[in-house]
Design a protein around this motif. Structure first.
Motif, PDB file in Angstrom:
ATOM      1  N   ASP A   1      15.766   8.419  14.541  1.00  0.00           N
ATOM      2  CA  ASP A   1      15.236   9.597  13.851  1.00  0.00           C
ATOM      3  C   ASP A   1      14.866   9.263  12.417  1.00  0.00           C
ATOM      4  OD1 ASP A   1      18.374  11.180  12.940  1.00  0.00           O
ATOM      5  OD2 ASP A   1      17.688   9.110  12.919  1.00  0.00           O
ATOM      6  N   ALA A   2      14.320   8.067  12.242  1.00  0.00           N
ATOM      7  CA  ALA A   2      14.066   7.634  10.873  1.00  0.00           C
ATOM      8  C   ALA A   2      13.008   8.485  10.187  1.00  0.00           C
ATOM      9  CB  ALA A   2      13.637   6.186  10.871  1.00  0.00           C
ATOM     10  N   LEU A   3      11.928   8.739  10.888  1.00  0.00           N
ATOM     11  CA  LEU A   3      10.850   9.457  10.239  1.00  0.00           C
ATOM     12  C   LEU A   3      11.056  10.943  10.440  1.00  0.00           C
ATOM     13  CD1 LEU A   3       8.179   9.086   8.737  1.00  0.00           C
ATOM     14  CD2 LEU A   3       7.049   9.306  10.933  1.00  0.00           C
ATOM     15  N   LYS A   4      11.587  11.568   9.452  1.00  0.00           N
ATOM     16  CA  LYS A   4      11.781  13.001   9.572  1.00  0.00           C
ATOM     17  C   LYS A   4      10.654  13.653   8.812  1.00  0.00           C
ATOM     18  CE  LYS A   4      16.720  13.064  10.201  1.00  0.00           C
ATOM     19  NZ  LYS A   4      17.713  12.361   9.443  1.00  0.00           N
TER      20      LYS A   4
ATOM     21  N   ALA B   1       0.833  -1.203   0.000  1.00  0.00           N
ATOM     22  CA  ALA B   1       0.000   0.000   0.000  1.00  0.00           C
ATOM     23  C   ALA B   1       0.865   1.249   0.000  1.00  0.00           C
ATOM     24  CB  ALA B   1      -0.914   0.003   1.219  1.00  0.00           C
ATOM     25  N   ILE B   2       1.988   1.171   0.720  1.00  0.00           N
ATOM     26  CA  ILE B   2       2.856   2.345   0.789  1.00  0.00           C
ATOM     27  C   ILE B   2       3.586   2.559  -0.535  1.00  0.00           C
ATOM     28  CG2 ILE B   2       4.925   3.266   1.905  1.00  0.00           C
ATOM     29  CD1 ILE B   2       3.867   1.970   4.515  1.00  0.00           C
ATOM     30  N   ASN B   3       4.119   1.468  -1.073  1.00  0.00           N
ATOM     31  CA  ASN B   3       4.863   1.618  -2.321  1.00  0.00           C
ATOM     32  C   ASN B   3       3.964   1.959  -3.503  1.00  0.00           C
ATOM     33  OD1 ASN B   3       7.406   1.100  -1.228  1.00  0.00           O
ATOM     34  ND2 ASN B   3       7.038  -1.107  -1.268  1.00  0.00           N
TER      35      ASN B   3
ATOM     36  N   GLY C   1      10.398   3.503   2.960  1.00  0.00           N
ATOM     37  CA  GLY C   1      10.960   2.540   3.914  1.00  0.00           C
ATOM     38  C   GLY C   1      10.688   2.964   5.355  1.00  0.00           C
ATOM     39  N   ASP C   2      10.741   4.265   5.602  1.00  0.00           N
ATOM     40  CA  ASP C   2      10.481   4.756   6.952  1.00  0.00           C
ATOM     41  C   ASP C   2       9.030   4.522   7.337  1.00  0.00           C
ATOM     42  OD1 ASP C   2      13.043   5.531   7.224  1.00  0.00           O
ATOM     43  OD2 ASP C   2      12.705   7.621   6.694  1.00  0.00           O
ATOM     44  N   LEU C   3       8.144   4.734   6.383  1.00  0.00           N
ATOM     45  CA  LEU C   3       6.728   4.508   6.683  1.00  0.00           C
ATOM     46  C   LEU C   3       6.472   3.045   6.982  1.00  0.00           C
ATOM     47  CD1 LEU C   3       4.862   6.730   4.089  1.00  0.00           C
ATOM     48  CD2 LEU C   3       5.127   7.089   6.529  1.00  0.00           C
ATOM     49  N   ILE C   4       7.164   2.179   6.254  1.00  0.00           N
ATOM     50  CA  ILE C   4       6.979   0.744   6.484  1.00  0.00           C
ATOM     51  C   ILE C   4       7.479   0.375   7.878  1.00  0.00           C
ATOM     52  CG2 ILE C   4       7.656  -1.569   5.728  1.00  0.00           C
ATOM     53  CD1 ILE C   4       7.682  -0.421   2.856  1.00  0.00           C
TER      54      ILE C   4
ATOM     55  N   LEU D   1       4.444   6.880  15.613  1.00  0.00           N
ATOM     56  CA  LEU D   1       3.222   6.341  15.030  1.00  0.00           C
ATOM     57  C   LEU D   1       2.099   7.384  15.072  1.00  0.00           C
ATOM     58  CD1 LEU D   1       1.905   3.716  13.935  1.00  0.00           C
ATOM     59  CD2 LEU D   1       1.239   3.212  16.266  1.00  0.00           C
ATOM     60  N   PHE D   2       1.929   7.986  16.239  1.00  0.00           N
ATOM     61  CA  PHE D   2       0.835   8.953  16.377  1.00  0.00           C
ATOM     62  C   PHE D   2       1.071  10.176  15.515  1.00  0.00           C
ATOM     63  CE2 PHE D   2       0.307   7.032  20.813  1.00  0.00           C
ATOM     64  CZ  PHE D   2      -0.594   6.105  20.328  1.00  0.00           C
TER      65      PHE D   2
END
Lengths: 631, 630
Positions: free
Chosen positions: B8-11, A244-246, B144-147, B340-341
């Protein structure tokens, strides 16, 4: 074209409300399940992997010794307590000083325990890490040398899971093995001590051990199925999320959000259910172990108490028994868990060995020469026959020569053997018959390293590594200065866009240079070849679609790159072919025509026909021609 | 454990978003996780209730053991105690043990179950959120960060209830009641027995937090090592071509050595602390034995009391050591939850009024009026400036221009992947921002530049926009897109699996597949976003001819750099730096002799270019295969 209410989407809405799922919709996919568990014990695997343990065998032996000492101290503590109670606090006539002696003994035992536990965990941890390090290094190095056709056939992801997942399950195994030795010794030790203290009470108490063994043996396979199912459901759910993300742009573009959310809900719910089931299985063992512990304690109290009242047992022994009972379920638990670890390690070991067993196809001769930098840059193919499968040659008795300073275009349809010819110049493979010479030397007499340094190669797909632009351009040529890199980039027309990047030449390229356009990456790979500054350039022209503006730039850069060098070019574009000094036309692994553009046109053979079709890409013209002659 | 791999992956938009940087923020996150868990009140009650009862039952065991020892002593001394009372104690002990097991099971199971239920809810919300977030969000955040947020951070939140909260309740009971029992029985001995608790609690928490920091660094470096290996293997041809094996091994060794050093450090922290904790526990036990022994001799306490003290200590030891895990779970949940939030709380940038009406396409007239646009990430870099054009039903607008001229942005504005920053886009006179987004997206079919293949069959991929479609509709669409012959000749035809784990398609085939996807939906507006570049000109012409038939009254927007793709457009706009610099039909623009003409000359004789073929090798290979099969 106004939309009435009877659109597919309204239908979907109605059916969804009725709990139906679209017949053609899925999210995510099932995962390929690899064999997770192998045989319990595979002698061959163990024997071969021992060679990675053996450099650290001293450490392993030290830690085994430490584990044994550690276990001994654990066994000794309840005995010290027993001594203190029975001798030091004996009702009526306590032995004077016995309590003090017990204190001293206790202090000594716990000091030894401290030292042994420190040594054991430290040493075994380090040994396992080192083994992991060596094993991964050996595998990685092997991959640097094994045949490219294996690499082409194997997904990178698969190799990565060998290098990571499989290697760490070996490490886990090694780390746990030493601890299991401790567990086994502890278990045997407890049994022996209990029997030695009192045979009858010992036997009575130990009845619960086989019961626990049986229960766990029945429980384990079922529980494992549940654990695996949960694990798999998790991968599937995560796979769907990743998809879904990709693919989010396609999802939004086609308004699939709602359908997907419903389908994902199905997967997430299944994931929830399997996890709850596996939690039930995992927790089932808790009351079993507690009940058995309770039985053992009740036995000690009734049996031991009765013996004490009849004077056949001391109170201290009963107390010691109570302490042993608290401990003897731990080793059984970890031993049954170790069983799975071991099976997993065997499967991993098998897979690691599979990679290690892929033969290295090309090796340097012991007396291999270094190709000198001042070689003339010529290329000779003399009666070369070659096939990835020797029975099906891709090149058949091919002979041609590229003179120093000449640019030769290799032309022909896909499968004519162009790419293989290029790979042979670099000795990616060895020929079956004939000889390939570079600068007058048989490539088999040269070191691969010097051949690689003296022959610059540009691949069809430009590949950039994570690192700065500067590092990428001077790749494997640490001597190149910034000035040289800049000049190379200027020469191929890459300087301007590099300077426009946030940090110029120091800009970090991530994900294979994904932030650059294909044309820009191509230009950087040209600059990389230019930095190598070799006499001979082997180039596979990109076929990918590039807009006209960029194509013009690349054409100019190519001319600059070939200046003063011998060039062997797998050409796809007419402009490149027309610019070559000589053209070699290949067809089904054979040279069919050779000459300049003019000569070949006058010859009025295959090349002339191809050319008259007026395609921008020669490969397709050749395909068209084949189709025409076929009908 | 690996959930907190990247600190700090999700910037997202602010760098501080990565970790809660104050205690208060951390507690805010924890409170929110707890609110989520309390949505399952019964299960929470069972888990915590189970934990409390289990703790009390556990504490009864040493008492009973001590009692049993005293009873035997009394029998020996002949204090009027009968053997039957031993049986009673034994039976009691058995019952308590069984109950303890039962309640522990209840505690553990429901604690896990709550976590899984919370995770299930979060998973769904996260999935829906991700699907709705705008293109500009996805442009800025690495997939990748979102995953990892959706997998590992979610895991950190899930584990919180069982490993953090319930454990805390259990520990509080254990230590509280345990301390009370010990101290009231014998104050001095109780103090000695408990002396190891503060030390072990402190060591274990400190060590856990240290380990966590070490773990984060290690994960970061392992990530670097992984990437290096992955790149090496993906680019193995470059490595071989430059004979750079030694260079690559040196790179690998450097990284690998570094991670080995970090592993040593991690082992060091762990070992130092576990050994110290065990040692301090044993010291306390030795002291209890020594002092308690003297008290027994002095007749202050019985052997049974001493035994129960020692047994208490053994039972307390494990939970006290786990204090560190609990602290770790709190720390992990607060960082993971914060990440996440943060995503869940994002606003959908492409908003719509709640009562926005459905788009009803009547005339099908499309108007761009003085459209300005800049990407949200770079608001002061205008990409489009004052673009205006009108297209009526059945018309085709071509857009061409050098790389970076803003062509593709035009394609993204019509389906509102982004919103215009100035001017407006109207359909039948109605601003597209005033209609329901879903209805707009259904009316606009975009054939995107890179066509994403989902891991499923070819036919399901074509039917992606309408998963209820009939087989015949799908085949018809794939015929129009000139894909039918190829698919038919595959061994499994339309059921062939494609995507990540299936057959790989060439660039041209993928583009034809996405054309089929859109043609099947017959939308009144079709946008080709440079999506025929890998299809040869002759095939493209056939597709265009089909389109005139099946989608003849749609408005078509073609963005291309190959002029032959848009030669027949009713109007062609030549863009440069976001502005229309030339406009007209093909013939008018050639006659104008400007930039369009120059581009046309660059591409060779435009009439011959009709035959220009840019299929890649795989295309040829596949087609050959298809021919052979046929």
């Amino acid at each position: 074209m106004s939309r009435t209410s009877d659109t597919p989407f309204d239908r979907a809405e109605a059916l969804r409300a009725a709990g139906k799922r679209p017949p053609r919709a899925t999210v995510g996919s099932h995962v390929d399940r690899e064999e997770v568990f192998g045989r319990m014990f595979d002698g061959n695997v163990v024997k071969r992997l021992w060679s990675y343990v053996s450099p650290y065998r001293k450490l392993v032996f030290i830690s085994i010794a430490a584990v044994l000492v550690f276990t001994a101290t654990q066994l000794a503590l309840p005995l010290v307590i027993r001594y203190a109670i029975d001798t030091g606090m004996a009702a009526g006539d306590p032995h004077p000083g016995a309590l003090a002696w017990a204190g001293v003994a206790f202090a000594i035992v716990i000091l030894i325990n401290f030292a042994a536990s420190y040594v054991q965990e430290n040493v075994v941890g380090r040994a396992a890490e080192n083994m992991l390090f060596d094993l991964r290094r050996a595998m990685f190095e092997h991959l640097q040398h094994i045949s490219l056709s294996f690499m082409d056939k194997t997904e990178v992801g698969r190799l990565m899971s060998r290098l990571q997942g499989d290697v760490s399950s070996m490490q886990e195994f090694l780390e746990n093995s030493v601890l299991s030795i401790g567990d086994i010794v502890l278990l045997i030790g407890i049994v022996c001590v209990m029997l030695a203290l009192n045979v009858w009470l010992g036997l009575l108490t130990l009845v619960v051990i086989p019961v626990l063994f049986v229960v766990r043996i029945v429980w384990l396979p079922r529980a494992r199925v549940a654990f695996m199912a949960a694990h798999e459901a998790n991968s599937i759910t995560n796979g769907a999320l990743a998809e879904a993300i990709n693919g989010v742009r396609a999802v939004q573009g086609m308004d699939r959000q709602r359908v997907n959310a419903t389908l994902y809900d199905d997967k997430a719910r299944y994931n929830l259910e399997t996890h709850l089931k596996s939690a039930r299985y995992a927790q089932l063992m808790v009351p079993v172990v507690d009940t058995l512990t309770g039985i053992a304690m009740a036995v000690v109290i009734v049996g031991g108490g009765t013996m004490i009242t009849t004077g056949t047992l001391d109170v201290g022994v009963m107390v010691a028994f109570i302490f042993y009972i608290q401990r003897f379920f731990d080793p059984i638990r970890s031993l049954t868990l170790q069983y799975s670890v071991m099976q997993r390690a065997m499967a991993s070991g098998q897979r690691i060995l599979e990679v290690m067993d892929v033969p290295v196809s090309v090796t340097d001769k012991p007396d291999a020469k270094v190709l000198p930098a001042d070689n003339d840059g010529s290329v000779d193919f003399e009666n070369v026959t070659f096939g990835y499968d020797p029975k099906r040659p891709v090149l058949k008795n091919v002979s041609f020569r590229v003179n120093p300073g000449e640019t030769v275009a290799l032309v022909g349809p896909t499968g004519s053997g162009k790419s293989s010819a290029m790979a042979l110049v670099h000795r990616f493979y060895d020929v079956q018959h004939g000889t390939v010479r570079v600068g007058g030397h048989d490539v088999r007499d040269l070191t691969q390293e010097s051949l690689g340094r003296q022959v610059a190669m540009v691949l069809q797909e430009p590949f950039l590594f994570t690192g700065t632009v500067f590092e990428n351009v001077r790749y494997n040529n640490d001597a190149a200065t910034r000035e040289e890199v800049r000049r190379a980039c200027e020469a191929v027309g890459a300087h301007d866009f590099v300077m426009a990047l946030p940090d110029g030449y120091d800009t970090q390229l991530s994900q294979g240079g994904g932030s650059l356009s294909l044309g820009q990456r191509q230009l950087l790979s040209f600059a990389r070849a230019l930095i190598a500054d070799s006499k001979l350039l082997v180039l596979d022209e990109a076929t990918a679609n590039i807009d006209s503006y960029t194509e013009l730039q690349i054409q100019k850069a190519l001319e600059r790159l070939l200046e003063g060098r011998t060039g062997l070019v797998i050409a796809h574009r007419l402009a490149t072919i027309r610019g070559a000094d000589r053209i070699i036309v290949l067809r089904e692994g054979e040279v069919v025509e050779t000459g300049t553009h003019g000569e070949l046109m006058r010859l009025n053979g295959m090349y002339a026909k191809l050319y008259s079709l007026n395609y921008a890409s020669f490969d397709d013209a050749a395909r068209e021609l084949a189709a025409m002659s076929g009908t | 454990m690996s959930g907190e791999a990247r600190s700090d992956a999700l910037k997202l938009n602010s760098p501080r978003a990565a970790t809660p940087d104050s205690w208060r923020e951390g507690f805010g996150v924890i409170a929110r996780i707890l609110r989520l868990t309390f949505e399952h009140p019964w299960q929470v009650t069972f888990a915590i209730g189970g934990a409390m009862v289990a703790a009390i039952l556990q504490l009864m065991i040493p008492k009973l053991l001590g009692h049993a020892v005293d009873q035997t002593q009394a029998i020996v001394d002949g204090g009027g105690v009968t053997r039957a009372s031993l049986w009673v104690t034994a039976a009691l002990l058995l019952v308590v043990s069984v109950l303890r097991g039962g309640f522990t099971m209840v505690q553990n199971y429901f604690a896990e179950a709550v976590g899984h239920h919370v995770a299930y809810r979060l998973r769904l919300s996260y999935y829906e959120k991700i699907q709705r977030l705008s293109f500009s969000f996805h442009d800025q955040v690495h997939s990748g960060d979102l995953i990892t947020v959706g997998m590992l951070d979610l895991e950190g939140v899930r584990m919180f209830f069982s490993t953090g909260f319930v454990r805390a309740a259990f520990l509080a009971m254990m230590i509280g009641i345990g301390a009370f029992l010990l101290l009231t029985t014998n104050f001095v001995l109780g103090l000695l027995a408990l002396s190891f608790v503060p030390f072990v609690a402190w060591r274990s928490s400190a060590a856990r937090l240290k380990l966590r920091a070490a773990w984060l660094t290690l994960q970061e470096w392992l990530g670097v090592l992984t990437r290096a290996m992955d790149e090496n293997l993906s680019g193995i041809r470059v490595v071989r071509a430059f004979a750079a094996q030694r260079h690559e091994m040196a790179k690998f060794d450097k990284l690998s050595q570094h991670t080995l050093g970090l592993q040593y450090e991690r082992i060091g922290i762990r070992v130092r602390n576990t050994s110290m904790m065990t040692f301090s526990f044993f010291i306390a036990m030795g002291l209890v034995l020594l002092v308690g022994g003297q008290k027994v001799i002095a007749g202050e306490i019985t052997v049974g009391t001493l035994t129960s003290f020692l047994a208490f200590m053994t039972i307390l030891q494990l939970p006290v050591r786990q204090l560190g895990m609990m602290v770790n779970s709190f720390a992990r949940a607060s960082t993971c939850g914060a990440r996440l939030f943060e995503v869940l709380d994002l606003n959908d940038e492409i908003g719509e009024a709640g009562d926005a009406p459905e788009l009803a396409v009547g005339d099908g007239t499309l108007e761009f009026e003085a459209v300005d646009f800049a990407y949200p990430a770079a608001p002061d870099k205008p990409v489009l400036k004052g673009i205006s054009f009108t297209a009526h039903r059945g018309q085709t607008i071509g857009i061409v221009g050098p790389p970076g001229s803003g062509k593709t942005s035009v394609a993204s504005l019509l389906p509102r992947f982004y919103d215009v920053t100035g001017g407006s886009i109207r359909i039948d006179g109605r601003d597209i921002r005033s209609v329901a987004l879903a209805s707009l997206r259904r009316a606009v079919g975009v054939v995107q530049q890179d066509s994403f293949l989902f891991t499923t069959t070819i036919e399901n991929n074509i039917a992606y926009g309408d998963p209820w479609a009939e087989g015949a509709t799908i085949e018809r669409a794939s015929e129009s897109a000139q894909l039918h012959t190829y698919i038919k000749n595959l061994p499994q035809g339309y059921s062939t699996l494609v995507g990540e784990r299936g057959v790989s398609l060439s660039g041209g085939q993928r583009q034809r597949l996405s054309i089929a996807r859109i043609l099947m939906l017959k939308p009144p507006f079709i946008v080709f976003d440079d999506s025929t570049a890998a299809i040869d000109a002759a095939t493209e012409q056939r597709i265009r001819a089909e389109m005139r038939e099946v989608a003849g009254d749609s408005v078509t927007l073609i963005i291309a750099h190959r002029l032959s793709s848009l030669k027949h457009a009713d109007e062609i706009l030549f863009l440069e730096d976001g502005e229309v610099v030339e406009r007209g039909t093909h013939d008018e623009l050639i006659a104008l002799g400007g930039r369009y003409k120059a581009l046309s000359d660059l591409q060779g004789q435009p009439d011959d270019a009709d035959l220009e073929d840019t299929k890649d090798d795989r295309d040829v290979e596949n087609e050959r295969h298809a021919v052979r099969q046929g």
